[in-house]
Design a protein around this motif. Structure first.
Motif, PDB file in Angstrom:
ATOM      1  N   LEU A   1       0.835  -1.202   0.000  1.00  0.00           N
ATOM      2  CA  LEU A   1       0.000   0.000   0.000  1.00  0.00           C
ATOM      3  C   LEU A   1       0.872   1.256   0.000  1.00  0.00           C
ATOM      4  O   LEU A   1       0.600   2.222  -0.714  1.00  0.00           O
ATOM      5  CB  LEU A   1      -0.893  -0.020   1.236  1.00  0.00           C
ATOM      6  CG  LEU A   1      -2.272   0.600   1.087  1.00  0.00           C
ATOM      7  CD1 LEU A   1      -3.051  -0.105   0.005  1.00  0.00           C
ATOM      8  CD2 LEU A   1      -3.014   0.522   2.403  1.00  0.00           C
ATOM      9  N   GLY A   2       1.918   1.213   0.803  1.00  0.00           N
ATOM     10  CA  GLY A   2       2.851   2.347   0.861  1.00  0.00           C
ATOM     11  C   GLY A   2       3.472   2.619  -0.497  1.00  0.00           C
ATOM     12  O   GLY A   2       3.504   3.760  -0.971  1.00  0.00           O
ATOM     13  N   ILE A   3       3.919   1.533  -1.155  1.00  0.00           N
ATOM     14  CA  ILE A   3       4.526   1.696  -2.479  1.00  0.00           C
ATOM     15  C   ILE A   3       3.475   2.158  -3.483  1.00  0.00           C
ATOM     16  O   ILE A   3       3.722   3.019  -4.334  1.00  0.00           O
ATOM     17  CB  ILE A   3       5.160   0.369  -2.950  1.00  0.00           C
ATOM     18  CG1 ILE A   3       6.228  -0.076  -1.943  1.00  0.00           C
ATOM     19  CG2 ILE A   3       5.751   0.499  -4.330  1.00  0.00           C
ATOM     20  CD1 ILE A   3       6.703  -1.499  -2.139  1.00  0.00           C
ATOM     21  N   SER A   4       2.268   1.592  -3.337  1.00  0.00           N
ATOM     22  CA  SER A   4       1.176   1.929  -4.249  1.00  0.00           C
ATOM     23  C   SER A   4       0.876   3.416  -4.246  1.00  0.00           C
ATOM     24  O   SER A   4       0.572   4.003  -5.281  1.00  0.00           O
ATOM     25  CB  SER A   4      -0.099   1.200  -3.847  1.00  0.00           C
ATOM     26  OG  SER A   4      -0.068  -0.080  -4.351  1.00  0.00           O
ATOM     27  N   PHE A   5       0.961   4.009  -3.080  1.00  0.00           N
ATOM     28  CA  PHE A   5       0.642   5.422  -3.000  1.00  0.00           C
ATOM     29  C   PHE A   5       1.607   6.234  -3.858  1.00  0.00           C
ATOM     30  O   PHE A   5       1.213   7.196  -4.523  1.00  0.00           O
ATOM     31  CB  PHE A   5       0.688   5.904  -1.548  1.00  0.00           C
ATOM     32  CG  PHE A   5      -0.004   7.216  -1.365  1.00  0.00           C
ATOM     33  CD1 PHE A   5      -1.378   7.293  -1.364  1.00  0.00           C
ATOM     34  CD2 PHE A   5       0.735   8.391  -1.224  1.00  0.00           C
ATOM     35  CE1 PHE A   5      -2.022   8.507  -1.214  1.00  0.00           C
ATOM     36  CE2 PHE A   5       0.106   9.605  -1.073  1.00  0.00           C
ATOM     37  CZ  PHE A   5      -1.282   9.663  -1.067  1.00  0.00           C
ATOM     38  N   GLY A   6       2.859   5.804  -3.858  1.00  0.00           N
ATOM     39  CA  GLY A   6       3.843   6.450  -4.727  1.00  0.00           C
ATOM     40  C   GLY A   6       3.468   6.296  -6.188  1.00  0.00           C
ATOM     41  O   GLY A   6       3.437   7.266  -6.945  1.00  0.00           O
ATOM     42  N   ASN A   7       3.111   5.055  -6.577  1.00  0.00           N
ATOM     43  CA  ASN A   7       2.683   4.802  -7.960  1.00  0.00           C
ATOM     44  C   ASN A   7       1.467   5.639  -8.313  1.00  0.00           C
ATOM     45  O   ASN A   7       1.329   6.136  -9.426  1.00  0.00           O
ATOM     46  CB  ASN A   7       2.312   3.328  -8.138  1.00  0.00           C
ATOM     47  CG  ASN A   7       3.554   2.464  -8.174  1.00  0.00           C
ATOM     48  OD1 ASN A   7       4.632   2.959  -8.477  1.00  0.00           O
ATOM     49  ND2 ASN A   7       3.390   1.198  -7.840  1.00  0.00           N
ATOM     50  N   LEU A   8       0.603   5.760  -7.313  1.00  0.00           N
ATOM     51  CA  LEU A   8      -0.636   6.493  -7.523  1.00  0.00           C
ATOM     52  C   LEU A   8      -0.339   7.948  -7.872  1.00  0.00           C
ATOM     53  O   LEU A   8      -0.919   8.514  -8.797  1.00  0.00           O
ATOM     54  CB  LEU A   8      -1.469   6.407  -6.250  1.00  0.00           C
ATOM     55  CG  LEU A   8      -2.827   7.065  -6.281  1.00  0.00           C
ATOM     56  CD1 LEU A   8      -3.660   6.459  -7.379  1.00  0.00           C
ATOM     57  CD2 LEU A   8      -3.529   6.868  -4.956  1.00  0.00           C
ATOM     58  N   LEU A   9       0.600   8.551  -7.148  1.00  0.00           N
ATOM     59  CA  LEU A   9       0.961   9.941  -7.442  1.00  0.00           C
ATOM     60  C   LEU A   9       1.538  10.058  -8.852  1.00  0.00           C
ATOM     61  O   LEU A   9       1.266  11.020  -9.570  1.00  0.00           O
ATOM     62  CB  LEU A   9       1.961  10.466  -6.412  1.00  0.00           C
ATOM     63  CG  LEU A   9       1.365  10.807  -5.049  1.00  0.00           C
ATOM     64  CD1 LEU A   9       2.434  11.365  -4.128  1.00  0.00           C
ATOM     65  CD2 LEU A   9       0.215  11.799  -5.171  1.00  0.00           C
ATOM     66  N   ASN A  10       2.321   9.046  -9.258  1.00  0.00           N
ATOM     67  CA  ASN A  10       2.810   9.033 -10.644  1.00  0.00           C
ATOM     68  C   ASN A  10       1.634   8.998 -11.607  1.00  0.00           C
ATOM     69  O   ASN A  10       1.609   9.702 -12.604  1.00  0.00           O
ATOM     70  CB  ASN A  10       3.670   7.795 -10.908  1.00  0.00           C
ATOM     71  CG  ASN A  10       5.000   7.878 -10.196  1.00  0.00           C
ATOM     72  OD1 ASN A  10       5.405   8.960  -9.758  1.00  0.00           O
ATOM     73  ND2 ASN A  10       5.661   6.748 -10.068  1.00  0.00           N
ATOM     74  N   GLY A  11       0.667   8.147 -11.259  1.00  0.00           N
ATOM     75  CA  GLY A  11      -0.504   7.993 -12.119  1.00  0.00           C
ATOM     76  C   GLY A  11      -1.297   9.275 -12.259  1.00  0.00           C
ATOM     77  O   GLY A  11      -1.812   9.569 -13.334  1.00  0.00           O
ATOM     78  N   THR A  12      -1.378  10.055 -11.173  1.00  0.00           N
ATOM     79  CA  THR A  12      -2.163  11.293 -11.249  1.00  0.00           C
ATOM     80  C   THR A  12      -1.574  12.231 -12.299  1.00  0.00           C
ATOM     81  O   THR A  12      -2.308  12.977 -12.934  1.00  0.00           O
ATOM     82  CB  THR A  12      -2.200  12.035  -9.899  1.00  0.00           C
ATOM     83  OG1 THR A  12      -0.867  12.293  -9.478  1.00  0.00           O
ATOM     84  CG2 THR A  12      -2.946  11.272  -8.851  1.00  0.00           C
ATOM     85  N   VAL A  13      -0.264  12.176 -12.493  1.00  0.00           N
ATOM     86  CA  VAL A  13       0.355  13.070 -13.481  1.00  0.00           C
ATOM     87  C   VAL A  13      -0.272  12.824 -14.856  1.00  0.00           C
ATOM     88  O   VAL A  13      -0.651  13.764 -15.551  1.00  0.00           O
ATOM     89  CB  VAL A  13       1.886  12.848 -13.542  1.00  0.00           C
ATOM     90  CG1 VAL A  13       2.507  13.709 -14.627  1.00  0.00           C
ATOM     91  CG2 VAL A  13       2.525  13.154 -12.200  1.00  0.00           C
ATOM     92  N   ILE A  14      -0.419  11.539 -15.206  1.00  0.00           N
ATOM     93  CA  ILE A  14      -0.961  11.215 -16.529  1.00  0.00           C
ATOM     94  C   ILE A  14      -2.439  11.595 -16.644  1.00  0.00           C
ATOM     95  O   ILE A  14      -2.837  12.303 -17.560  1.00  0.00           O
ATOM     96  CB  ILE A  14      -0.791   9.710 -16.829  1.00  0.00           C
ATOM     97  CG1 ILE A  14       0.699   9.366 -16.830  1.00  0.00           C
ATOM     98  CG2 ILE A  14      -1.413   9.351 -18.171  1.00  0.00           C
ATOM     99  CD1 ILE A  14       0.969   7.885 -16.793  1.00  0.00           C
ATOM    100  N   VAL A  15      -3.244  11.157 -15.683  1.00  0.00           N
ATOM    101  CA  VAL A  15      -4.681  11.423 -15.840  1.00  0.00           C
ATOM    102  C   VAL A  15      -4.996  12.911 -15.691  1.00  0.00           C
ATOM    103  O   VAL A  15      -5.880  13.432 -16.362  1.00  0.00           O
ATOM    104  CB  VAL A  15      -5.574  10.594 -14.897  1.00  0.00           C
ATOM    105  CG1 VAL A  15      -5.487   9.131 -15.215  1.00  0.00           C
ATOM    106  CG2 VAL A  15      -5.253  10.860 -13.453  1.00  0.00           C
TER     107      VAL A  15
END
Lengths: 315, 527
Positions: free
Chosen positions: A245-259
């Motif tokens: 979950l901790g790592i996912s949150f980082g990925n999630l922030l990366n994802g927000t850049v695209i969307v």
């Protein structure tokens, strides 16, 4: 615990300093500067030289670096290079938007993936492979869908065909209804990207625990299956899930850049992309610093939660 | 026990999410239907007959100070907020009076402008006078402003204001194109001293002008709102308020127009999106052959410095076929001159290079490169078009590799002239801007836009003669010769003319895209 927190705080400071330095020089190693980004097809080199002079881009690199460090120490983030707008103000506007998207996404992802993963694990444990296979395969399929493709697909379905969500419109907290409508598709897209890994991780962790001796003991004591799964299995499987979950949150922030960029959502992701395109050094530096800060905080929180879940964990 | 409570907590959170998701869906529909009314009544002003227009804006605004403004979408906002002594007619593109009612010159050196009386500044800054013109131009010339357009006024010796409604500008040498310099564009836009000073370091986002619309609100990441200037000298514009939501993605813009969320798309340029909108029956509002895209053939390259190689490139390419195959809506082809055909100095007497691969091969062989040569195309992104160009060139023995770089690097490298071949659009209404910038040796990169490092003394002489020539006919003749020499030497190969589209709903009228790719919103109305 206090000693630990102090140690982490020191680490945090050093890390942030490292990030500042790295980003500062890495950005300036890129060819082309803010004036070149502005040039387009009708500004001459001479005109841009004047602008470069005024923007302070002709100063030696080390003096730019030290004056930047100095202003950071005063917590003065300064203004953007091209639009000359106060960075603090821009952050205050965009951070809440991105955080709203990220938090809703993570809650949704947890709410969907943990029950699904647990269910899959339970079914696998019981030897009922069909449902487990369906869930595992579905997770794999959504994992393979690129975010930009999912975005356009959902836009066509939810916006154009069904007319549920708008494709444009202002995103501000002054109009919360519009805000929610505008971030709906981005949140769905991001949730989908998070589902796969969380579901699979939950399934593996729970399945492992379900094969442990103490689960068999719990069952033999006559505990109901729900209690066995949720109270004993899920709890003991929580540690790896929290890590992911901790790592996912980082990925999630990366994802927000695209969307954010696709849907023109004025969050920090959009700011970052614009900043990089226009070589807006102060903007990019501040945003990366912010991202680094968030990552460090999330890591820190993960560690705290660890300790809470498993008191045996030593720092 | 704690875990049971946690389980409950999770359950509650999930159900809240579900409920709120459903809730927002229903309010979403309502919101869409009433959005227009809600906005109108929110202002607290009468809504009867007050029209509001929503226009897609395609990038984040970068500021509207005429001294440093850049990029066409920002320029379009400034075009409607400010005024110049002259301006461009939306339909014909001709120079017409704006803040100056009339002007005279006997030698193209001393220009006298008679200003319109009673013109009011926006936001209560009073009446427009000659002092404003003087201040605006001096501000551009002041090195402290660091205006990117100060070179435009390089020949200005002095600016005098004998009275409030007369401006006399003296130039060091005659300039027959000076009316373009004072037009409502970049350096020509008149600002108000008090407003500039009040704007301080935020002057870019507080533009105050004399134009038909003023800036009501700017949210740099979200939208720009223009409201009509009630005291505009031609009378208030038909539309009361124009909102420009920022929509970057072309597909999103298309869907937003189809959904009825917006009325107009500012610049739609993807073939498939244009096809969808045309089929769906939207107005296309186009401007054809607005500016020329050129392939810069750099003289610094050992092969390209040979005119036979440059000619070989031209003969090797079948540009009309490339355009027809890939961008039938966006490109007008052939463009056989770097000057677009709508400009008054345009001539069709220039040499043309019709597709002839055999001739291209022969020219290469004659230059001593029968075995072929290697070149690199510096580009921001490779698309099918450049791949086709690559194929055509390969067929005659020119191997062209791609060097793909990001926008800032692309601009930088083109400005300093570090490439073999690269691409540029020529945005210009002023023939001086076009011919001098690209062909005069003083402007060889990095000083100016002559990125191919082109220099031909014969052409330079004619170019300079044309600028000081008072006789219109002789001047035209000189410009014609300049174009013929330029196209013979071929430092720039004209690829195609670009077409612009601002698709809109059928009820939107008066969208005329001028040759600077701008729309005067004073002409726009809704039925």
């Amino acid at each position: 615990m206090f000693g630990y927190m102090m140690k982490r705080f020191l680490q945090l400071t050093v890390t942030l300093f490292g990030v500042v330095t790295l980003v500062f020089f890495a950005l300036r190693l890129l060819p082309g500067d803010a004036t070149a980004a502005m040039a387009g097809d009708n500004l001459s080199g001479e005109a841009l030289e004047r602008l470069r002079e005024q923007m302070g881009l002709n100063e030696p690199l080390y003096s730019q670096y030290f004056s930047y460090l100095g202003s950071l120490l005063r917590l003065d983030f300064g203004n953007t290079l091209i639009t000359n707008l106060p960075l603090m103000e821009m952050l205050m506007k965009s951070v809440p938007i991105t955080m709203t998207i990220a938090l809703i996404t993570i809650v949704l992802a947890i709410a969907i993936s943990i029950p699904l993963g647990t269910l899959a694990a339970y079914m696998a444990h019981k030897g009922k492979k069909t449902l487990d296979n369906i869930i595992t395969w579905a997770a794999m399929v959504v994992d393979l869908m690129p975010a930009f493709w999912t975005s356009l697909l959902l836009l066509l379905i939810l916006s154009l065909s069904l007319g549920i969500f708008p494709a444009s419109g202002a995103v501000t907290f002054e109009d919360p209804v519009m805000l929610m409508k505008r971030i709906a598709i981005p949140v769905i897209v991001l949730t989908i990207t998070q589902l796969a890994i969380l579901t699979r991780m939950t399934r593996t962790a729970v399945l492992e625990v379900l094969n442990e001796d103490y689960i068999r003991t719990a069952r033999s004591l006559g505990m109901s299956e729900i209690l066995v799964v949720f109270r004993h299995a899920l709890k003991n499987a929580a540690l790896p899930i929290v890590t992911v979950l901790g790592i996912s949150f980082g990925n999630l922030l990366n994802g927000t850049v695209i969307v954010e960029f696709i849907f023109s959502i004025p969050g920090i992701g959009t700011l970052l992309v614009n900043g990089i395109y226009s070589r807006d050094y102060p903007l990019v530096q501040t945003l990366i610093l912010f991202y680094a800060f968030i990552f460090i905080v999330v890591n820190f929180l993960t560690d705290i939660v660890y300790k809470k879940i498993d008191p045996r964990v030593q720092f | 026990m704690r875990n049971v409570r946690m389980g409950w907590a999770i359950l509650v959170v999930i159900s809240m999410m579900v409920i709120s998701a459903c809730g927002s869906t229903t309010t979403a529909n309502k919101g869409t239907n009433t959005a227009g009314n809600a906005k109108a009544s929110a202002t607290g002003e009468p809504t009867g007959g007050d029209k509001e227009l929503v226009v897609r804006f395609y990038d984040n605004p970068a500021g509207f100070d005429p001294a440093t403004i850049f990029r066409v979408e920002n320029e379009n906002i400034a075009f409607n907020v400010f005024g110049g002594l002259t301006t461009y007619d939306g339909e014909t593109g001709e120079l017409v009076p704006d803040l100056a009612e009339s002007w005279e010159t006997s030698d193209n050196k001393i220009w006298t402008f008679h200003l319109r009386k009673g013109v009011q500044w926006q936001s209560g800054y009073g009446e427009f006078t000659a002092a404003d013109v003087q201040y605006s131009y001096n501000r551009i010339m002041d090195p402290a402003t660091a205006s990117t357009y100060s070179a435009e006024f390089a020949d200005v010796v002095k600016i005098e204001t004998p009275d409030d409604y007369t401006v006399v500008i003296e130039l060091s040498k005659p300039n027959g194109n000076f009316l373009h310099v004072v037009a409502n564009y970049h350096q020509g836009q008149i600002v108000k001293q008090e407003a500039i000073e009040a704007g301080g370091d935020q002057v870019k986002f507080n533009p105050i002008g004399t134009g038909p619309y003023y800036v009501e609100k700017i949210d740099v990441n979200s939208e720009i709102v223009l409201a009509r200037h009630e005291d505009y000298y031609k009378g208030p514009a038909p539309i009361k308020r124009i909102t420009f939501p920022i929509i970057k993605n072309e597909s999103n813009a298309t869907i937003a127009l189809q959904n009825g969320e917006i009325d107009v798309i500012m610049r739609s340029n993807r073939e498939e999106e244009l096809a969808i909108l045309e089929k769906a029956g939207f107005k296309m509002n186009s401007s054809m052959n607005t500016m020329t895209y050129i392939m810069m053939l750099n003289y610094k390259n050992q092969y390209l410095s040979d005119v036979r190689v440059r000619h070989a490139v031209a003969y090797a390419l079948d540009y009309p076929s490339i355009s027809a195959a890939l961008a039938p809506k966006n490109e007008t082809s052939p463009a056989y001159n770097i000057v677009p055909d709508w400009m008054d100095i345009f001539t069709d007497k220039v040499p043309q290079y019709k597709y002839d691969p055999e001739k291209a091969k022969a020219l290469l062989a004659e230059a001593g490169y029968a075995d072929g040569i290697n070149l690199t195309l510096l580009i921001g992104a490779v698309n099918e078009e450049y791949q086709l160009v690559q194929e055509y060139l390969k067929a005659v023995g020119i191997n062209m590799d791609f060097e793909v770089v990001d926008a800032a690097t692309y601009n930088q490298r083109r400005l300093v002239g570090e490439f073999d071949i690269s691409i540029r659009a020529i945005p210009a209404l002023n023939p001086d801007m076009l011919l001098f910038s690209y062909l005069h040796p003083d402007n060889i990169a990095p000083a100016g836009l002559n990125s191919s490092s082109y220099s031909n003394p014969e052409l330079t002489e004619k170019l300079e003669a044309a600028k000081v020539e008072l006789d219109q006919e002789k001047r035209q003749k000189l410009y014609e010769e300049v174009q013929i020499i330029a196209m013979e030497d071929l430092p720039y190969y004209p690829m195609f003319g670009i077409n612009y589209y601002w698709p809109s709903k059928q009820n939107v009228t008066g969208i005329h895209i001028n040759k600077l790719s701008q729309v005067n919103f004073y002409d726009v109305d809704m039925n």
